[in-house]
Scaffold this active site. Structure first.
Site, PDB file in Angstrom:
ATOM      1  N   TRP A   1       5.240   0.622  -6.799  1.00 26.58           N
ATOM      2  CA  TRP A   1       5.944   1.817  -6.315  1.00 26.58           C
ATOM      3  C   TRP A   1       6.592   2.546  -7.482  1.00 26.58           C
ATOM      4  CZ3 TRP A   1       6.707   4.322  -1.720  1.00 26.58           C
ATOM      5  CH2 TRP A   1       7.861   5.086  -1.559  1.00 26.58           C
TER       6      TRP A   1
ATOM      7  N   VAL B   1       1.058  -0.625   2.417  1.00 27.43           N
ATOM      8  CA  VAL B   1       2.019   0.244   3.076  1.00 27.43           C
ATOM      9  C   VAL B   1       1.568   1.681   2.843  1.00 27.43           C
ATOM     10  CG1 VAL B   1       4.452   0.928   3.167  1.00 27.43           C
ATOM     11  CG2 VAL B   1       3.845  -1.445   2.674  1.00 27.43           C
ATOM     12  N   SER B   2       1.490   2.455   3.917  1.00 25.95           N
ATOM     13  CA  SER B   2       0.955   3.813   3.785  1.00 25.95           C
ATOM     14  C   SER B   2       1.803   4.688   2.883  1.00 25.95           C
ATOM     15  CB  SER B   2       0.791   4.466   5.155  1.00 25.95           C
ATOM     16  OG  SER B   2       2.044   4.625   5.785  1.00 25.95           O
ATOM     17  N   ASP B   3       3.130   4.559   2.943  1.00 25.97           N
ATOM     18  CA  ASP B   3       3.926   5.426   2.083  1.00 25.97           C
ATOM     19  C   ASP B   3       3.998   4.909   0.652  1.00 25.97           C
ATOM     20  OD1 ASP B   3       5.589   3.381   2.965  1.00 25.97           O
ATOM     21  OD2 ASP B   3       7.329   4.654   3.258  1.00 25.97           O
ATOM     22  N   CYS B   4       3.350   3.793   0.355  1.00 27.52           N
ATOM     23  CA  CYS B   4       3.134   3.373  -1.024  1.00 27.52           C
ATOM     24  C   CYS B   4       1.751   3.834  -1.481  1.00 27.52           C
ATOM     25  CB  CYS B   4       3.217   1.859  -1.156  1.00 27.52           C
ATOM     26  SG  CYS B   4       4.860   1.208  -0.875  1.00 27.52           S
TER      27      CYS B   4
END
Length: 174
Positions: free
Chosen positions: A60, A124-127
């Site tokens: 991230w 994780v989609s927002d990663c």
């Protein structure tokens, strides 16, 4: 626990999982393996002593740092840093499917990225989205499934399972 190679999502969820397994069977082999992996959340230095990380975020952090470096590129030479970050991010994309994922209604992780690192195993989609925006990350088609698997087809998805929706929406995403 097995999906994360006994690392668990965090030291808190890991410890709770260990306790739940131990209450059921104190000699469960997953208990021993998970206890051994708890050390990955702990570090120590001479200044502050021993601490436990609530989360690790190498991929991230690298993705966002790479975007900042790319923005700075017209003003300073960041080519080597971008190359190194790109190599690291490329190594962090999940390339293998989890055994038994479908029977537990788990999202196919192939193409996704984890918050912590590929060793974690939980996409994780927002990663995944920031990596796809990053100029140095691979543009693998499977990653779109991670991003689209979130609520209303726009993320973020729970990392441990597909979001349950109507059959039409699930057919569109998968």
């Amino acid at each position: 626990m097995r999906a994360t190679n006994h690392t668990c999502l965090s030291p808190v969820s890991g410890l709770l999982g260990i306790l739940a397994l131990w209450v059921n069977d104190p000699v469960d082999p997953d208990v021993r393996l998970a206890v051994g992996r708890l050390e990955g959340w702990i570090w120590e230095d001479d200044v502050d002593g021993a601490r436990v990380a609530g989360a690790r975020s190498a991929t991230w952090d690298t993705a966002f740092a790479t975007q900042a470096l790319a923005a700075a590129a017209p003003h300073v030479d960041v080519r080597e840093s971008l190359r190194r970050a790109g190599r690291f991010l490329n190594s962090q994309q999940i390339r293998e499917r989890l055994n038994g994922a479908e029977q537990h209604d788990r999202l196919n992780p192939v193409g996704g990225y984890c918050f912590a690192g590929v060793w974690h195993g939980w996409p994780v989609s927002d990663c995944t989205a920031p990596f796809e925006l990053d100029r140095t990350s691979p543009k693998g088609a499977p990653s779109k499934n991670i991003v689209l698997a979130g609520p209303n087809g726009c993320g973020p998805a729970r990392p441990d399972r597909r979001n349950r929706r109507g059959r039409f929406a699930e057919a569109r995403v998968m």
